[in-house]
Design a protein around this motif. Structure first.
Motif, PDB file in Angstrom:
ATOM      1  N   TYR A  73       0.754  -1.169  -0.107  1.00 16.19           N
ATOM      2  CA  TYR A  73       0.380  -0.274  -0.163  1.00 16.19           C
ATOM      3  C   TYR A  73       0.910   1.542   0.274  1.00 16.19           C
ATOM      4  CZ  TYR A  73       1.029   0.699   5.152  1.00 16.19           C
ATOM      5  OH  TYR A  73       1.448   0.803   6.483  1.00 16.19           O
ATOM      6  N   ASN A  76       2.098   1.160  -3.503  1.00 19.33           N
ATOM      7  CA  ASN A  76       0.985   2.476  -4.242  1.00 19.33           C
ATOM      8  C   ASN A  76       1.330   3.535  -4.035  1.00 19.33           C
ATOM      9  OD1 ASN A  76      -1.515   2.838  -4.287  1.00 19.33           O
ATOM     10  ND2 ASN A  76      -2.003   1.538  -5.806  1.00 19.33           N
ATOM     11  N   GLN A  77       1.061   4.415  -2.527  1.00 17.92           N
ATOM     12  CA  GLN A  77       0.622   5.555  -2.646  1.00 17.92           C
ATOM     13  C   GLN A  77       2.002   6.502  -3.107  1.00 17.92           C
ATOM     14  OE1 GLN A  77      -1.439   7.672  -1.196  1.00 17.92           O
ATOM     15  NE2 GLN A  77      -3.072   5.840   0.025  1.00 17.92           N
ATOM     16  N   GLU A  88      -8.923  -7.755 -10.474  1.00 20.38           N
ATOM     17  CA  GLU A  88      -9.372  -7.660  -8.562  1.00 20.38           C
ATOM     18  C   GLU A  88      -9.924  -6.516  -9.096  1.00 20.38           C
ATOM     19  OE1 GLU A  88      -8.122  -9.396  -6.371  1.00 20.38           O
ATOM     20  OE2 GLU A  88      -6.535 -11.400  -7.487  1.00 20.38           O
ATOM     21  N   PHE A  90     -13.409  -5.446  -6.251  1.00 25.13           N
ATOM     22  CA  PHE A  90     -14.509  -5.824  -5.505  1.00 25.13           C
ATOM     23  C   PHE A  90     -15.476  -6.204  -5.635  1.00 25.13           C
ATOM     24  CE2 PHE A  90     -11.726  -1.341  -3.214  1.00 25.13           C
ATOM     25  CZ  PHE A  90     -11.026  -2.559  -3.072  1.00 25.13           C
ATOM     26  N   LEU A  93     -18.940  -5.576  -4.229  1.00 24.90           N
ATOM     27  CA  LEU A  93     -19.424  -3.626  -3.930  1.00 24.90           C
ATOM     28  C   LEU A  93     -20.849  -3.507  -5.379  1.00 24.90           C
ATOM     29  CD1 LEU A  93     -18.101  -4.050  -0.956  1.00 24.90           C
ATOM     30  CD2 LEU A  93     -17.350  -1.752  -1.618  1.00 24.90           C
ATOM     31  N   ILE A 101     -13.702   4.035  -3.529  1.00 25.97           N
ATOM     32  CA  ILE A 101     -12.903   3.527  -2.861  1.00 25.97           C
ATOM     33  C   ILE A 101     -10.883   3.966  -3.191  1.00 25.97           C
ATOM     34  CG2 ILE A 101     -11.357   1.475  -1.992  1.00 25.97           C
ATOM     35  CD1 ILE A 101     -13.941   0.021  -1.610  1.00 25.97           C
ATOM     36  N   SER A 110      -3.862   6.232   3.206  1.00 25.22           N
ATOM     37  CA  SER A 110      -3.602   4.933   3.920  1.00 25.22           C
ATOM     38  C   SER A 110      -4.429   4.668   4.320  1.00 25.22           C
ATOM     39  CB  SER A 110      -2.232   4.309   4.124  1.00 25.22           C
ATOM     40  OG  SER A 110      -1.924   4.938   5.030  1.00 25.22           O
ATOM     41  N   PHE A 111      -4.990   6.057   5.576  1.00 23.60           N
ATOM     42  CA  PHE A 111      -6.381   5.368   6.185  1.00 23.60           C
ATOM     43  C   PHE A 111      -6.873   6.629   6.854  1.00 23.60           C
ATOM     44  CE2 PHE A 111      -6.962   4.439  10.779  1.00 23.60           C
ATOM     45  CZ  PHE A 111      -8.398   3.832  10.906  1.00 23.60           C
ATOM     46  N   GLN A 165      -6.569   6.850  -9.601  1.00 21.34           N
ATOM     47  CA  GLN A 165      -5.215   7.364  -8.276  1.00 21.34           C
ATOM     48  C   GLN A 165      -4.179   8.406  -9.063  1.00 21.34           C
ATOM     49  OE1 GLN A 165      -4.911   3.382  -6.726  1.00 21.34           O
ATOM     50  NE2 GLN A 165      -4.968   4.896  -4.543  1.00 21.34           N
TER      51      GLN A 165
ATOM     52  N   MET B 228     -14.558   0.741   3.645  1.00 23.16           N
ATOM     53  CA  MET B 228     -14.067   0.575   3.533  1.00 23.16           C
ATOM     54  C   MET B 228     -13.815  -0.708   4.574  1.00 23.16           C
ATOM     55  SD  MET B 228     -12.139   2.508   1.727  1.00 23.16           S
ATOM     56  CE  MET B 228     -11.587   3.801   1.526  1.00 23.16           C
ATOM     57  N   ALA B 231     -14.903  -3.470   1.534  1.00 19.91           N
ATOM     58  CA  ALA B 231     -14.224  -3.563   1.070  1.00 19.91           C
ATOM     59  C   ALA B 231     -12.928  -4.010   1.295  1.00 19.91           C
ATOM     60  CB  ALA B 231     -13.492  -2.307   0.246  1.00 19.91           C
ATOM     61  N   GLN B 237      -7.108  -7.867  -0.848  1.00 18.76           N
ATOM     62  CA  GLN B 237      -5.604  -7.952  -1.640  1.00 18.76           C
ATOM     63  C   GLN B 237      -5.680  -6.467  -3.086  1.00 18.76           C
ATOM     64  OE1 GLN B 237      -3.143  -9.925  -3.342  1.00 18.76           O
ATOM     65  NE2 GLN B 237      -3.516 -10.252  -5.449  1.00 18.76           N
ATOM     66  N   ARG B 238      -7.069  -6.106  -3.402  1.00 14.84           N
ATOM     67  CA  ARG B 238      -7.392  -4.816  -4.228  1.00 14.84           C
ATOM     68  C   ARG B 238      -7.029  -3.946  -3.533  1.00 14.84           C
ATOM     69  NH1 ARG B 238      -5.576  -2.486  -7.673  1.00 14.84           N
ATOM     70  NH2 ARG B 238      -6.103  -4.173  -9.726  1.00 14.84           N
ATOM     71  N   MET B 239      -7.469  -4.111  -1.798  1.00 18.97           N
ATOM     72  CA  MET B 239      -7.412  -3.119  -1.006  1.00 18.97           C
ATOM     73  C   MET B 239      -5.634  -2.357  -1.196  1.00 18.97           C
ATOM     74  SD  MET B 239      -9.854  -2.954   1.841  1.00 18.97           S
ATOM     75  CE  MET B 239      -9.848  -0.800   2.636  1.00 18.97           C
ATOM     76  N   ASN B 240      -5.111  -2.964  -0.699  1.00 22.32           N
ATOM     77  CA  ASN B 240      -3.502  -3.077  -0.194  1.00 22.32           C
ATOM     78  C   ASN B 240      -3.085  -2.544  -1.787  1.00 22.32           C
ATOM     79  OD1 ASN B 240      -2.877  -4.303   2.462  1.00 22.32           O
ATOM     80  ND2 ASN B 240      -2.360  -6.080   1.051  1.00 22.32           N
ATOM     81  N   TYR B 241      -3.243  -2.718  -3.044  1.00 20.47           N
ATOM     82  CA  TYR B 241      -2.339  -2.369  -4.638  1.00 20.47           C
ATOM     83  C   TYR B 241      -3.771  -1.225  -4.658  1.00 20.47           C
ATOM     84  CZ  TYR B 241       0.290  -6.314  -4.221  1.00 20.47           C
ATOM     85  OH  TYR B 241       1.449  -7.882  -4.113  1.00 20.47           O
ATOM     86  N   THR B 242      -4.962  -0.678  -3.991  1.00 25.21           N
ATOM     87  CA  THR B 242      -5.338   0.219  -3.998  1.00 25.21           C
ATOM     88  C   THR B 242      -5.043   1.591  -2.685  1.00 25.21           C
ATOM     89  OG1 THR B 242      -7.222  -0.454  -4.515  1.00 25.21           O
ATOM     90  CG2 THR B 242      -6.983   1.758  -4.093  1.00 25.21           C
ATOM     91  N   GLY B 243      -3.659   0.853  -1.932  1.00 29.46           N
ATOM     92  CA  GLY B 243      -2.601   2.457  -1.368  1.00 29.46           C
ATOM     93  C   GLY B 243      -4.069   2.391   0.520  1.00 29.46           C
ATOM     94  N   LEU B 244      -4.712   1.125   0.137  1.00 32.70           N
ATOM     95  CA  LEU B 244      -5.101   1.379   1.719  1.00 32.70           C
ATOM     96  C   LEU B 244      -5.089   0.362   2.760  1.00 32.70           C
ATOM     97  CD1 LEU B 244      -8.436   2.188  -0.051  1.00 32.70           C
ATOM     98  CD2 LEU B 244      -7.885   3.501   1.446  1.00 32.70           C
ATOM     99  N   ASN B 245      -4.004   1.012   4.053  1.00 32.59           N
ATOM    100  CA  ASN B 245      -3.524  -0.073   4.726  1.00 32.59           C
ATOM    101  C   ASN B 245      -4.779  -0.913   5.517  1.00 32.59           C
ATOM    102  OD1 ASN B 245      -2.101  -1.838   6.851  1.00 32.59           O
ATOM    103  ND2 ASN B 245      -1.152   0.242   7.950  1.00 32.59           N
ATOM    104  N   PRO B 248      -5.417  -0.787   9.832  1.00 35.07           N
ATOM    105  CA  PRO B 248      -5.811   0.447  10.898  1.00 35.07           C
ATOM    106  C   PRO B 248      -7.043  -0.077  10.384  1.00 35.07           C
ATOM    107  CG  PRO B 248      -4.550   1.517   9.817  1.00 35.07           C
ATOM    108  CD  PRO B 248      -4.078  -0.393   9.097  1.00 35.07           C
ATOM    109  N   TYR B 249      -8.114  -0.992   9.658  1.00 33.61           N
ATOM    110  CA  TYR B 249      -9.254  -0.154   9.642  1.00 33.61           C
ATOM    111  C   TYR B 249      -9.947  -1.505  10.031  1.00 33.61           C
ATOM    112  CZ  TYR B 249      -9.162   2.791   5.807  1.00 33.61           C
ATOM    113  OH  TYR B 249      -9.361   4.632   5.179  1.00 33.61           O
TER     114      TYR B 249
END
Lengths: 254, 401
Positions: A73, A76-77, A88, A90, A93, A101, A110-111, A165, B228, B231, B237-245, B248-249
Motif C-alpha cells: 500500500y 501504491n501511494q 481484482e 471488489f 460492492l 474507494i 492509506s487510512f 489514483q 472501506m 472492501a 488484495q485489491r485494497m492493498n494495491y489501492t494504497g489502503l492499509n 488500522p481499518y
C-alpha cells in the motif's frame, strides 16, 4: 530519464533461481513491455516491483526513491498502480463503490477514520468517481454489482480504479489474457488513449505479441530469470536470441 | 433527517418506536389468559432484549462489515461489567460513570487483543480471539479473584467506599444503582382491563442507549469508513494495491465493536450490580455470533432482531413444561394427549436449545441473509403481486396500443 530503475535483482525460491541479475530501466512516459516464455520470471519481477516479494539482492528505485522494504500500500501511494491478470475488483460492492474507494484512497491516504460523515456528502470524490465511470463507458453499470459484469467490463473497471489514483507508473500483468480478439483490441485502444491523455508510464507484461507490438516503445525479453535483450520492437522482431528463447535451441524442429 | 437518507430515517424511527412501545408490544395477551406465558413484557427480559441488541449491533460492525469472525467478544462484555461494578462500588451508585468507564475499559482491552489477533485472518483470527477470551475467563475465575470476585462474582456491598455518595446508604440496605434519585429497578405499572403493562427505568435507559448505538451504527454503515470495511471483506488484495492499509481499518472496527460489547456489559451491571466470570465464557461469545447470523449479518436491523429472537426463545420457550403442554392438549382424548406431549416435550422447556438449533439450521440453509432476508422475500412477494395487479389495471386502461 528513467522513472523506474531496477538493478541487480536476484531472487531464489529454494533451489530455483527465479531472477538472476535483472537490470531494467523504464523511461518516463514510455510504454515498456516485458516479454518472455512461461517461467521466465516476469511475474516474479512484477511482484518485486509492487512489494509483494522482497528480492535477495539488488535495488529498485522509483523516481529516485527506494521501493524495497515498503509495503504494497505504501508503494501504491508512491504512485505505482497494478492491474492483475484476472481482474481484482471488489466483487461484493457496486461499480460506483468500486470507483469511490481509490478516489478516497487518493484524497485521504492509506487510512482515514471517516466513520460519521456520509458518503453522499463527499461531493468532490463522487464527482471524480462519476467522471471516471463516464470516461470509461461504465456509467450505465453504476449501481450494478461489480461481480456480475462481463470480464471485459471488469478489466475496464480495474484499469479505471487504478487511473483514479493518478499513478505515475501503471503496471499491467497480461491485461488481455483470456480475452476474445475484439476485447483485446478494445483494451489496446484504451491503453493507447490513456497514454495520449495522461503523463503516465506504462509497463506491461504480455504474452500476446499483437498487443506488445501495438503498444510498446521498448521491449525487454526475459528468459530463465535473466534479461536477454532490450531494444525497440522493430529490432526485437527478428532478433535471433529471442527466437531461440521462444522456440527452443533446435530451430530445425520448429 | 439526522444526516440519514429517507430509508434509513424510516428504519431509525421504526426502531425508536419499537423501543418506546415495547412494554405494550411485548405484552399482547391479558395477564390471566392462557397465552399470558408468551408475554415478554417484564423488565428483566426487556432489558435483556435491548442490551443484547447493543451487543449484536456492535458485533455486526466487525463481523457483518469486515467478515472477521470473532469468537471472543464476550470477554469485552465481561470486562465492561467488571469495570461498571467497580465504579458502582468505588465512585457512585449513579450508573452514568459506570457505563462510561465500561465502554472505555472494553475499548482498551479490545485494542490490545485486536492488535495481536488481527495479525491473522480467517479461521486463525477466530481461534486467537477464542483463546484470548477463554484466557480472560479463566483468569477472572481464578487468579484475578481480588478484582473479579472469582467464581462468586463481583457485587456491590454495604461497606463499599462510594466516594461521591457514601453517606446515602444510612438505612442499612445496599443501595441499588440509579440515576439521580430513580433506581434502575423502579417500575411503573399500568393495568387496563386485564392487561398489565410495566414501564421500567432501567429498560428505558438501556433502550435509549440502544437507540443511540443503532444510530451510530447507521452512520458507520453509510460512511466512507464503513465502505472501506466492506472492501476489506470483499478483496484485501485489491485494497492493498489501492494504497489502503487494511490493518488500522480492521483494528478500528474491532475496537468499536469491543466498545459496544463493553456498553452492553456496563448496562447489565447497571441493571443488576453483579458481574460473574461466566459472562466471558465462549458460549456467550457464540451466542452473539448466532444472534448476528440469525438476524442477518451485514444488515442494519438484523442483529437486533436476532438478539430479540434468541432471548425470547431462551426465556419463553424454556418455561413451557409438561404441565403447560397437558393444558394445551387437554381437549384431546387421553391417549393422543399423552402422545403429543411426549412428542413436543424434547423441544420445549429445557429442550429449547433443540428448537433454536433447528430454526438456526433452517435459517442458514433457506435464508442465508437471516431473518432480514426472510422479511425482504415476503415484502417482495407482496410487491410483485401488487405490481402484477398494477400491470393488469394498466393493461385494461390501454387495451390497444
Amino acid at each position: 530519464m528513467a522513472i523506474l530503475d531496477v538493478k541487480n535483482i536476484n531472487k531464489r525460491f529454494g533451489g530455483l533461481q527465479a531472477l538472476g541479475d535483472v537490470n531494467l530501466s523504464v523511461a518516463e512516459n514510455s510504454v515498456h513491455a516485458i516479454i518472455g516464455p512461461n517461467g521466465a520470471g516476469k511475474s516474479t519481477l512484477l511482484n518485486v516491483l509492487v512489494g509483494k516479494l522482497i528480492p535477495d539482492t539488488g535495488s529498485v528505485m522509483f523516481d529516485g526513491q527506494s521501493v524495497l522494504g515498503r509495503k504494497p500500500y505504501e508503494i501504491n501511494q508512491m504512485g505505482i498502480s497494478r492491474v492483475f491478470q484476472t481482474p481484482e475488483i471488489f466483487g461484493d460492492l457496486t461499480v460506483m463503490e468500486n470507483m469511490l474507494i481509490p478516489c478516497f484512497a487518493k484524497r485521504d491516504g492509506s487510512f482515514e477514520m471517516n466513520a460519521i460523515a456520509s458518503i453522499t456528502q463527499q461531493r468532490d470524490v463522487i464527482e471524480k468517481a462519476e467522471h471516471m465511470l463516464e470516461d470509461m463507458n461504465l456509467i450505465d453499470h453504476r449501481d450494478d454489482h461489480s461481480a456480475s459484469m462481463s470480464r471485459g467490463d471488469k478489466r475496464r473497471l480495474e484499469i479505471a480504479m487504478c487511473l483514479a489514483q493518478d499513478p505515475r507508473l501503471l503496471l499491467l500483468d497480461e491485461p488481455t489474457a483470456g480475452m476474445a480478439r475484439a476485447d483485446t483490441n478494445n483494451t489496446i485502444d484504451l491503453l493507447k488513449r490513456i497514454k495520449e491523455e495522461r503523463d503516465i508510464t506504462i509497463a506491461i507484461i504480455e504474452h500476446d505479441m499483437h498487443v506488445v507490438f501495438s503498444l510498446a516503445e521498448r521491449i525487454t525479453v526475459l528468459a530463465q530469470g535473466t534479461p536477454l535483450v532490450e531494444d525497440t520492437p522493430d529490432n526485437i522482431k527478428g532478433h535471433p536470441k529471442v527466437r531461440e528463447a521462444y522456440l527452443g535451441e533446435t530451430q530445425d524442429a520448429a | 433527517m439526522f444526516g440519514l437518507n429517507a430509508k434509513d430515517t424510516r428504519l431509525f424511527f421504526i426502531v425508536i418506536a419499537l423501543v418506546a412501545f415495547a412494554p405494550f408490544l411485548m405484552n399482547p395477551f391479558p395477564t390471566d389468559s392462557a397465552m399470558a406465558q408468551f408475554n415478554a413484557g417484564y423488565p428483566d427480559l426487556m432489558q435483556r432484549f435491548v442490551i443484547f441488541g447493543i451487543f449484536a449491533i456492535g458485533f455486526n460492525i466487525l463481523f457483518g462489515l469486515t467478515g472477521y469472525l470473532s469468537f471472543g467478544h464476550a470477554a469485552f462484555l465481561g470486562a465492561g461489567s467488571y469495570a461498571a461494578v467497580w465504579m458502582l462500588k468505588l465512585l457512585t451508585i449513579n450508573v452514568i460513570p459506570a457505563i462510561m468507564i465500561s465502554v472505555i475499559v472494553a475499548g482498551v482491552f479490545a485494542l490490545l487483543i485486536g492488535f495481536i489477533s488481527l495479525r491473522r485472518s480467517g479461521i486463525y483470527f477466530s481461534i486467537l480471539t477464542l483463546a484470548f477470551a477463554q484466557m480472560a475467563f479463566a483468569l477472572a475465575a481464578s487468579v484475578l479473584t481480588p478484582i473479579t470476585g472469582g467464581e462468586t462474582g463481583l457485587q456491590t456491598a454495604l461497606s463499599d467506599p462510594r466516594i461521591l455518595d457514601g453517606a446515602r446508604d444510612a438505612g442499612g440496605n445496599i443501595p441499588a444503582p440509579g440515576l439521580w434519585g430513580m433506581e434502575m429497578r423502579d417500575s411503573a405499572e399500568w393495568v387496563v382491563s386485564g392487561w398489565q403493562f410495566t414501564f421500567n427505568v432501567g429498560y428505558y435507559l438501556a433502550g435509549l442507549c440502544m437507540i443511540l448505538a443503532f444510530y451510530l451504527s447507521i452512520r458507520i454503515f453509510r460512511s466512507p469508513f464503513g465502505m472501506m470495511l466492506r472492501a476489506v471483506k470483499s478483496n484485501q488484495q485489491r485494497m492493498n494495491y489501492t494504497g489502503l492499509n487494511t490493518r488500522p481499518y480492521t483494528l478500528a472496527a474491532f475496537v468499536i465493536s469491543g466498545m459496544y460489547a463493553g456498553l452492553a456489559g456496563g448496562l447489565m451491571a447497571a441493571m443488576d450490580p453483579l458481574a460473574g466470570a461466566e459472562r466471558m465464557q465462549w458460549t456467550a461469545s457464540g451466542e452473539v455470533v448466532l444472534m448476528t447470523i440469525l438476524g442477518g449479518a451485514g444488515t442494519l436491523i438484523g442483529p437486533v432482531l436476532g438478539a430479540g429472537f434468541i432471548k425470547y426463545f431462551e426465556n419463553i420457550f424454556s418455561k413451557i413444561n409438561d404441565n403447560v403442554l397437558h393444558q394445551w392438549f387437554a381437549f384431546m382424548p387421553d391417549g393422543i394427549e399423552d402422545f403429543l406431549v411426549t412428542i413436543v416435550h424434547p423441544f420445549v422447556g429445557k429442550g429449547w436449545h433443540l428448537t433454536l438449533g433447528l430454526m438456526f439450521m433452517a435459517v442458514v440453509i433457506f435464508l442465508p441473509g437471516g431473518l432480514v432476508e426472510g422479511g425482504q422475500r415476503i415484502a417482495r412477494l407482496f410487491g410483485r403481486k401488487k405490481k402484477a395487479a398494477d400491470k393488469e389495471t394498466d393493461a385494461s386502461k390501454t387495451p390497444a396500443e
